[in-house]
Scaffold this active site. Sequence first.
Site, mmCIF file in Angstrom:
data_model
loop_
_atom_site.group_PDB
_atom_site.id
_atom_site.type_symbol
_atom_site.label_atom_id
_atom_site.label_comp_id
_atom_site.label_asym_id
_atom_site.label_seq_id
_atom_site.Cartn_x
_atom_site.Cartn_y
_atom_site.Cartn_z
ATOM 1 N N LYS A 35 8.408 -8.131 -0.963
ATOM 2 C CA LYS A 35 7.918 -6.745 -0.985
ATOM 3 C C LYS A 35 8.768 -5.921 -1.944
ATOM 4 C CE LYS A 35 8.572 -3.468 2.350
ATOM 5 N NZ LYS A 35 8.888 -2.157 1.719
ATOM 6 N N ASP A 60 4.557 -2.050 -2.414
ATOM 7 C CA ASP A 60 4.507 -1.026 -1.354
ATOM 8 C C ASP A 60 4.639 0.358 -1.982
ATOM 9 O OD1 ASP A 60 4.521 0.179 1.115
ATOM 10 O OD2 ASP A 60 6.576 -0.418 1.625
ATOM 11 N N LEU A 61 3.523 0.846 -2.542
ATOM 12 C CA LEU A 61 3.550 2.138 -3.246
ATOM 13 C C LEU A 61 3.012 3.276 -2.392
ATOM 14 C CD1 LEU A 61 2.421 1.101 -6.860
ATOM 15 C CD2 LEU A 61 4.732 1.275 -5.915
ATOM 16 N N LYS A 62 2.399 2.969 -1.267
ATOM 17 C CA LYS A 62 1.856 3.994 -0.348
ATOM 18 C C LYS A 62 1.102 5.083 -1.116
ATOM 19 C CE LYS A 62 5.137 3.233 3.430
ATOM 20 N NZ LYS A 62 6.090 2.262 2.818
ATOM 21 N N LEU A 63 0.027 4.674 -1.782
ATOM 22 C CA LEU A 63 -0.768 5.608 -2.594
ATOM 23 C C LEU A 63 -1.440 6.656 -1.713
ATOM 24 C CD1 LEU A 63 -2.493 2.955 -4.890
ATOM 25 C CD2 LEU A 63 -0.430 4.285 -5.381
ATOM 26 N N ASP A 65 -3.754 10.213 -2.822
ATOM 27 C CA ASP A 65 -4.183 11.233 -3.782
ATOM 28 C C ASP A 65 -5.700 11.356 -3.669
ATOM 29 O OD1 ASP A 65 -4.294 12.965 -6.098
ATOM 30 O OD2 ASP A 65 -2.447 12.025 -6.805
ATOM 31 N N THR A 120 6.581 5.834 10.662
ATOM 32 C CA THR A 120 7.376 5.695 11.888
ATOM 33 C C THR A 120 8.546 6.670 11.915
ATOM 34 O OG1 THR A 120 8.490 3.867 10.809
ATOM 35 C CG2 THR A 120 6.781 3.300 12.398
#
Length: 235
Positions: A35, A60-63, A65, A120
């Site tokens: 990751k 794991d860019l957690k887009l 928009d 979390t």
Amino acid sequence: MAAVANRIIAAIDTADLGVAQGWARALHGDVGMLKLGLAFFLAQGPAGVRAMTGLPIFLDLKLHDIPNTVAGAVSAVLPLGVSMLTLHASGGSAMIAAARDAAEAGGPARPKLLAVTVLTSLSAEALAETGVGTTPQAQVLRLARLALAAGADGLVCSPLEVAMLRREIGPEPLLVVPGIRPADAPAGDQARTLTPRAAMAAGADWLVIGRPITEAPDPAGAARAIAAELTAQAA
Ligand code: C5P
């Protein structure tokens, strides 16, 4: 996805390419995936991801928009050939559907889209502050259902949520679970953890494990010990 060594994803939490490649070399054959997070990506860029050869990559860019922009980001990621990519479920159905449409252009080897529900790090109070009136658990389930209905392939979820989510969403969606600690490992800053065996038994498909592997004196040995524990469970 080609056959993998096991269901362990080693979290390569560094922005340094040399360090990341050293861990990748050491762990080759002993974990199933690596990751890479935002810090690595911002420091090293797509070339850095391409330089991490040998194991499938979870980016794991957690887009999060507007749909058009997220679709463009997913399209831009496709040439990197990553296996998994994260986005925020709170971006809404249209954003997730747009991401899925864009991902489909990658064909059968396209990245699996994993939705992050409630971070979390957010307590009930912090969530209320953002205008969410329900409990974190209710919000996790609500966003999980929304994301899966809109086209996400799975979810990133905490050890405390995995059993509940598996029960509620059925066997198909991928559940990828961080916050894993072998019984003898220090928790670090993770407040709520499960052991690898317990997380798999609760319904996880993949375990994200960082420091118990990368900070071990022998990272490959630490990964092998966790893998052996998982195999013993399956026997
Ligand atoms: O070192 P450790 O095993 O705690 O690393 C866990 C990895 O999973 C880190 O990359 C962390 O950012 C990520 N993660 C997490 N908890 C979440 C989501 C992601 O620990 N809820």
